[in-house]
Motif scaffolding. Sequence first.
Motif, PDB file in Angstrom:
ATOM      1  N   VAL A   1      18.962  -9.564  18.013  1.00 51.18           N
ATOM      2  CA  VAL A   1      17.851 -10.513  17.941  1.00 51.18           C
ATOM      3  C   VAL A   1      18.369 -11.798  17.315  1.00 51.18           C
ATOM      4  CG1 VAL A   1      15.613 -11.005  16.897  1.00 51.18           C
ATOM      5  CG2 VAL A   1      16.081  -8.725  17.791  1.00 51.18           C
ATOM      6  N   THR A   2      18.173 -12.915  17.994  1.00 47.24           N
ATOM      7  CA  THR A   2      18.632 -14.232  17.522  1.00 47.24           C
ATOM      8  C   THR A   2      20.090 -14.172  17.044  1.00 47.24           C
ATOM      9  OG1 THR A   2      17.815 -13.904  15.253  1.00 47.24           O
ATOM     10  CG2 THR A   2      16.286 -14.906  16.829  1.00 47.24           C
ATOM     11  N   GLY A   3      20.916 -13.453  17.790  1.00 50.35           N
ATOM     12  CA  GLY A   3      22.345 -13.426  17.499  1.00 50.35           C
ATOM     13  C   GLY A   3      22.765 -12.538  16.346  1.00 50.35           C
ATOM     14  N   ARG A   4      21.898 -11.637  15.891  1.00 52.36           N
ATOM     15  CA  ARG A   4      22.268 -10.759  14.781  1.00 52.36           C
ATOM     16  C   ARG A   4      21.817  -9.329  15.080  1.00 52.36           C
ATOM     17  NH1 ARG A   4      20.397 -14.570  11.028  1.00 52.36           N
ATOM     18  NH2 ARG A   4      19.875 -15.803  12.870  1.00 52.36           N
ATOM     19  N   PRO A   5      22.482  -8.324  14.513  1.00 54.19           N
ATOM     20  CA  PRO A   5      22.121  -6.931  14.788  1.00 54.19           C
ATOM     21  C   PRO A   5      20.730  -6.604  14.250  1.00 54.19           C
ATOM     22  CG  PRO A   5      24.316  -7.091  13.795  1.00 54.19           C
ATOM     23  CD  PRO A   5      23.674  -8.444  13.654  1.00 54.19           C
ATOM     24  N   ALA A   6      19.998  -5.834  15.040  1.00 54.46           N
ATOM     25  CA  ALA A   6      18.633  -5.447  14.668  1.00 54.46           C
ATOM     26  C   ALA A   6      18.464  -3.956  14.908  1.00 54.46           C
ATOM     27  CB  ALA A   6      17.612  -6.233  15.486  1.00 54.46           C
ATOM     28  N   LEU A   7      17.882  -3.271  13.930  1.00 56.88           N
ATOM     29  CA  LEU A   7      17.691  -1.822  13.998  1.00 56.88           C
ATOM     30  C   LEU A   7      16.201  -1.494  14.056  1.00 56.88           C
ATOM     31  CD1 LEU A   7      18.808   1.085  13.798  1.00 56.88           C
ATOM     32  CD2 LEU A   7      18.626   0.859  11.302  1.00 56.88           C
ATOM     33  N   PRO A   8      15.719  -0.975  15.183  1.00 61.36           N
ATOM     34  CA  PRO A   8      14.324  -0.512  15.229  1.00 61.36           C
ATOM     35  C   PRO A   8      14.168   0.785  14.433  1.00 61.36           C
ATOM     36  CG  PRO A   8      15.149  -1.024  17.432  1.00 61.36           C
ATOM     37  CD  PRO A   8      16.343  -0.963  16.522  1.00 61.36           C
ATOM     38  N   MET A   9      13.087   0.878  13.649  1.00 68.35           N
ATOM     39  CA  MET A   9      12.773   2.081  12.880  1.00 68.35           C
ATOM     40  C   MET A   9      11.287   2.387  12.981  1.00 68.35           C
ATOM     41  SD  MET A   9      14.978   1.866   9.312  1.00 68.35           S
ATOM     42  CE  MET A   9      14.235   3.427   8.800  1.00 68.35           C
ATOM     43  N   THR A  10      10.948   3.647  12.795  1.00 68.75           N
ATOM     44  CA  THR A  10       9.532   4.017  12.753  1.00 68.75           C
ATOM     45  C   THR A  10       8.904   3.470  11.480  1.00 68.75           C
ATOM     46  OG1 THR A  10      10.248   6.136  11.829  1.00 68.75           O
ATOM     47  CG2 THR A  10       9.686   6.087  14.175  1.00 68.75           C
ATOM     48  N   HIS A  11       7.670   3.029  11.603  1.00 67.20           N
ATOM     49  CA  HIS A  11       6.953   2.421  10.486  1.00 67.20           C
ATOM     50  C   HIS A  11       6.653   3.480   9.424  1.00 67.20           C
ATOM     51  CE1 HIS A  11       3.843   0.163   8.339  1.00 67.20           C
ATOM     52  NE2 HIS A  11       4.241  -0.919   8.993  1.00 67.20           N
ATOM     53  N   PRO A  12       6.720   3.120   8.127  1.00 67.04           N
ATOM     54  CA  PRO A  12       6.381   4.096   7.082  1.00 67.04           C
ATOM     55  C   PRO A  12       4.998   4.708   7.238  1.00 67.04           C
ATOM     56  CG  PRO A  12       7.430   2.176   6.120  1.00 67.04           C
ATOM     57  CD  PRO A  12       7.212   1.859   7.564  1.00 67.04           C
ATOM     58  N   ALA A  13       4.043   3.952   7.786  1.00 66.58           N
ATOM     59  CA  ALA A  13       2.707   4.516   8.002  1.00 66.58           C
ATOM     60  C   ALA A  13       2.769   5.685   8.977  1.00 66.58           C
ATOM     61  CB  ALA A  13       1.761   3.438   8.520  1.00 66.58           C
ATOM     62  N   TYR A  14       3.642   5.600   9.969  1.00 63.75           N
ATOM     63  CA  TYR A  14       3.826   6.710  10.908  1.00 63.75           C
ATOM     64  C   TYR A  14       4.450   7.908  10.192  1.00 63.75           C
ATOM     65  CZ  TYR A  14       5.745   9.459  14.770  1.00 63.75           C
ATOM     66  OH  TYR A  14       6.068  10.489  15.630  1.00 63.75           O
ATOM     67  N   LEU A  15       5.394   7.653   9.293  1.00 64.06           N
ATOM     68  CA  LEU A  15       6.037   8.747   8.567  1.00 64.06           C
ATOM     69  C   LEU A  15       5.054   9.452   7.644  1.00 64.06           C
ATOM     70  CD1 LEU A  15       9.424   6.992   7.671  1.00 64.06           C
ATOM     71  CD2 LEU A  15       8.902   8.473   9.629  1.00 64.06           C
ATOM     72  N   LEU A  16       4.072   8.716   7.128  1.00 64.60           N
ATOM     73  CA  LEU A  16       3.043   9.353   6.301  1.00 64.60           C
ATOM     74  C   LEU A  16       2.185  10.298   7.138  1.00 64.60           C
ATOM     75  CD1 LEU A  16       1.926   6.329   4.090  1.00 64.60           C
ATOM     76  CD2 LEU A  16       3.215   8.335   3.332  1.00 64.60           C
ATOM     77  N   ARG A  17       1.967   9.957   8.391  1.00 73.71           N
ATOM     78  CA  ARG A  17       1.175  10.820   9.277  1.00 73.71           C
ATOM     79  C   ARG A  17       2.009  11.954   9.862  1.00 73.71           C
ATOM     80  NH1 ARG A  17      -0.209   5.686  11.324  1.00 73.71           N
ATOM     81  NH2 ARG A  17       0.955   6.149  13.241  1.00 73.71           N
ATOM     82  N   GLU A  18       3.303  11.681  10.063  1.00 68.04           N
ATOM     83  CA  GLU A  18       4.205  12.656  10.680  1.00 68.04           C
ATOM     84  C   GLU A  18       5.416  12.862   9.773  1.00 68.04           C
ATOM     85  OE1 GLU A  18       3.536  14.258  13.379  1.00 68.04           O
ATOM     86  OE2 GLU A  18       1.758  13.157  14.017  1.00 68.04           O
ATOM     87  N   PRO A  19       5.274  13.643   8.714  1.00 67.82           N
ATOM     88  CA  PRO A  19       6.390  13.822   7.774  1.00 67.82           C
ATOM     89  C   PRO A  19       7.654  14.375   8.424  1.00 67.82           C
ATOM     90  CG  PRO A  19       4.340  14.676   6.854  1.00 67.82           C
ATOM     91  CD  PRO A  19       4.067  14.372   8.283  1.00 67.82           C
TER      92      PRO A  19
ATOM     93  N   GLY B   1       0.826  -1.201   0.000  1.00 72.52           N
ATOM     94  CA  GLY B   1       0.000   0.000   0.000  1.00 72.52           C
ATOM     95  C   GLY B   1       0.861   1.253   0.000  1.00 72.52           C
ATOM     96  N   ARG B   2       0.294   2.370   0.456  1.00 71.77           N
ATOM     97  CA  ARG B   2       1.039   3.634   0.490  1.00 71.77           C
ATOM     98  C   ARG B   2       2.280   3.514   1.369  1.00 71.77           C
ATOM     99  NH1 ARG B   2      -1.851   8.052   2.828  1.00 71.77           N
ATOM    100  NH2 ARG B   2      -0.218   9.372   1.943  1.00 71.77           N
ATOM    101  N   ALA B   3       2.138   2.851   2.512  1.00 72.07           N
ATOM    102  CA  ALA B   3       3.295   2.672   3.385  1.00 72.07           C
ATOM    103  C   ALA B   3       4.359   1.814   2.697  1.00 72.07           C
ATOM    104  CB  ALA B   3       2.863   2.033   4.706  1.00 72.07           C
ATOM    105  N   GLY B   4       3.935   0.816   1.940  1.00 69.68           N
ATOM    106  CA  GLY B   4       4.889  -0.023   1.223  1.00 69.68           C
ATOM    107  C   GLY B   4       5.623   0.732   0.132  1.00 69.68           C
ATOM    108  N   GLN B   5       4.911   1.629  -0.535  1.00 71.94           N
ATOM    109  CA  GLN B   5       5.555   2.438  -1.571  1.00 71.94           C
ATOM    110  C   GLN B   5       6.607   3.359  -0.954  1.00 71.94           C
ATOM    111  OE1 GLN B   5       2.293   4.375  -3.551  1.00 71.94           O
ATOM    112  NE2 GLN B   5       1.285   2.411  -4.028  1.00 71.94           N
ATOM    113  N   LEU B   6       6.284   3.927   0.209  1.00 68.46           N
ATOM    114  CA  LEU B   6       7.271   4.764   0.896  1.00 68.46           C
ATOM    115  C   LEU B   6       8.455   3.920   1.353  1.00 68.46           C
ATOM    116  CD1 LEU B   6       8.269   7.391   2.095  1.00 68.46           C
ATOM    117  CD2 LEU B   6       6.785   6.988   4.084  1.00 68.46           C
ATOM    118  N   LEU B   7       8.193   2.724   1.842  1.00 72.56           N
ATOM    119  CA  LEU B   7       9.288   1.838   2.261  1.00 72.56           C
ATOM    120  C   LEU B   7      10.230   1.550   1.093  1.00 72.56           C
ATOM    121  CD1 LEU B   7       9.323  -1.103   4.632  1.00 72.56           C
ATOM    122  CD2 LEU B   7       9.927  -1.611   2.280  1.00 72.56           C
ATOM    123  N   ASP B   8       9.664   1.283  -0.087  1.00 69.19           N
ATOM    124  CA  ASP B   8      10.506   1.019  -1.254  1.00 69.19           C
ATOM    125  C   ASP B   8      11.381   2.225  -1.586  1.00 69.19           C
ATOM    126  OD1 ASP B   8       9.506  -1.539  -1.534  1.00 69.19           O
ATOM    127  OD2 ASP B   8       8.000  -0.988  -3.018  1.00 69.19           O
TER     128      ASP B   8
END
Length: 263
Positions: free
Chosen positions: A228-246, A135-142
């Motif tokens: 996480v499970t022995g590998r580096p993990a980076l938390p990020m804000t969801h693209p849907a949140y970025l659409l609401r909060e540019p 969806g829109r969030a997926g397009q922003l993620l790409d």
Amino acid sequence: MDTAPDFYATREMLAWLVEMGADEAIADQPVDRYALPGESPKIAAPAPIAAPEKPKAARLGPLPEVDAPAEAAALAASAQNLEQLASVMEGFDLCALKQGARSFVFSDGDPAARVMIVGEAPGREEDRAGRPFVGRAGQLLDRMFGAIGLSRSAPMADQAVYIANVLPWRPPENRTPSDTEIAMMLPFLQRHIELADPEYLVLMGNTPCKALLGQAGILRLRGNWAEVTGRPALPMTHPAYLLREPGAKREAWADLLSLKARL
């Protein structure tokens, strides 16, 4: 002389009887109410109709409780590759979300990619398409990952991303998954990560952080590398949140540059 009963005369007699109160036939034979006192003729009462017997309800003991996370863990452990994992997940019937979803949404992208993105759950567009983040969030993620040279459709694994979700079925009205649903499906997600074996994980939003880090509060967690499970993990804000909060896109860009530096 014609002695046959006259139709009209008979009808008049019946009308007179009804007017006198004789409007019902009580018995097969007439009763002479003017007879001398004596034993009144007995009229046999109709035999009572027996009520049908109610079927006896089978006595069942309490149904055994099913440990859904344990069942999920056993099924996940039985999968030796991603195809088998997708099969056992799709056949898992203990998650009620499955009943209301249109599609089973497993993954997208290249399973051999160095980066695996973990989202929350399918939305309406993902449920229709059967793919995550369309969806829109997926397009922003790409566009976000394209800015650092990564794509789900890249022909080379070192330029690709692999995408999955905590839940493979859409929650009603796109609501946030419950803790029970997350715990139920977590063994599948953990096995998914083990089989894909990425170098890096990106946890998109609160739900993946809650599932894999046991923490929530993405605005506090974002940008801080974890394991996480022995590998580096980076938390990020969801693209849907970025659409609401540019205005939050600046911090998301900083997180992407942090991932690029690791790569």
